[in-house]
Design a protein around this motif. Sequence first.
Motif, PDB file in Angstrom:
ATOM      1  N   VAL A   1       0.875  -1.175   0.000  1.00  0.00           N
ATOM      2  CA  VAL A   1       0.000   0.000   0.000  1.00  0.00           C
ATOM      3  C   VAL A   1       0.909   1.220   0.000  1.00  0.00           C
ATOM      4  CG1 VAL A   1      -1.790   1.291   1.204  1.00  0.00           C
ATOM      5  CG2 VAL A   1      -1.829  -1.220   1.225  1.00  0.00           C
TER       6      VAL A   1
ATOM      7  N   GLN B   1      -3.387   0.687  -3.214  1.00  0.00           N
ATOM      8  CA  GLN B   1      -2.766  -0.628  -3.289  1.00  0.00           C
ATOM      9  C   GLN B   1      -2.077  -0.824  -4.629  1.00  0.00           C
ATOM     10  OE1 GLN B   1      -2.888  -3.406  -0.889  1.00  0.00           O
ATOM     11  NE2 GLN B   1      -1.284  -4.098  -2.298  1.00  0.00           N
TER      12      GLN B   1
ATOM     13  N   THR C   1      -0.249  -3.961  -6.604  1.00  0.00           N
ATOM     14  CA  THR C   1      -0.014  -5.396  -6.629  1.00  0.00           C
ATOM     15  C   THR C   1       0.771  -5.733  -7.883  1.00  0.00           C
ATOM     16  OG1 THR C   1      -2.115  -5.766  -5.479  1.00  0.00           O
ATOM     17  CG2 THR C   1      -1.109  -7.667  -6.554  1.00  0.00           C
TER      18      THR C   1
END
Length: 120
Positions: free
Chosen positions: A92, A115, A117
């Motif tokens: 994050v 976030q 990823t």
Amino acid sequence: QVQLVESGGGLVQAGRSLRLSCAASGSIFSTSAMGWYRQTPGKRRELVAAMSSVGSTNYADAVKGRFTISRDNTKNTVYLQMNSLKPEDAAVYYCNLRAYDSSGRAVDYWGQGTQVTVSS
């Protein structure tokens, strides 16, 4: 009161790029230092990149050469260009604004986090 709103996070394959943005409200943006931090579960929040009000920059060793912080004072916005992303960059990401009060004490403001990823 300062509010910071991040955007630009998401899912990306390793080796690709993302650009995070952080828009600030208020009138102190141009005189404040801005930074990007990141945090993963169970770990401390760590500095990724920072830029002073006059444009000097500082990067974590892990992102040097891959990430670039920039700011547009006309838009009260700071950016983090992230290239060649690695799975270990997943976290994050938080935007930070650091101002100083009349006594010279640092006052930190934080965004809500976005976030990132990275799939391998």
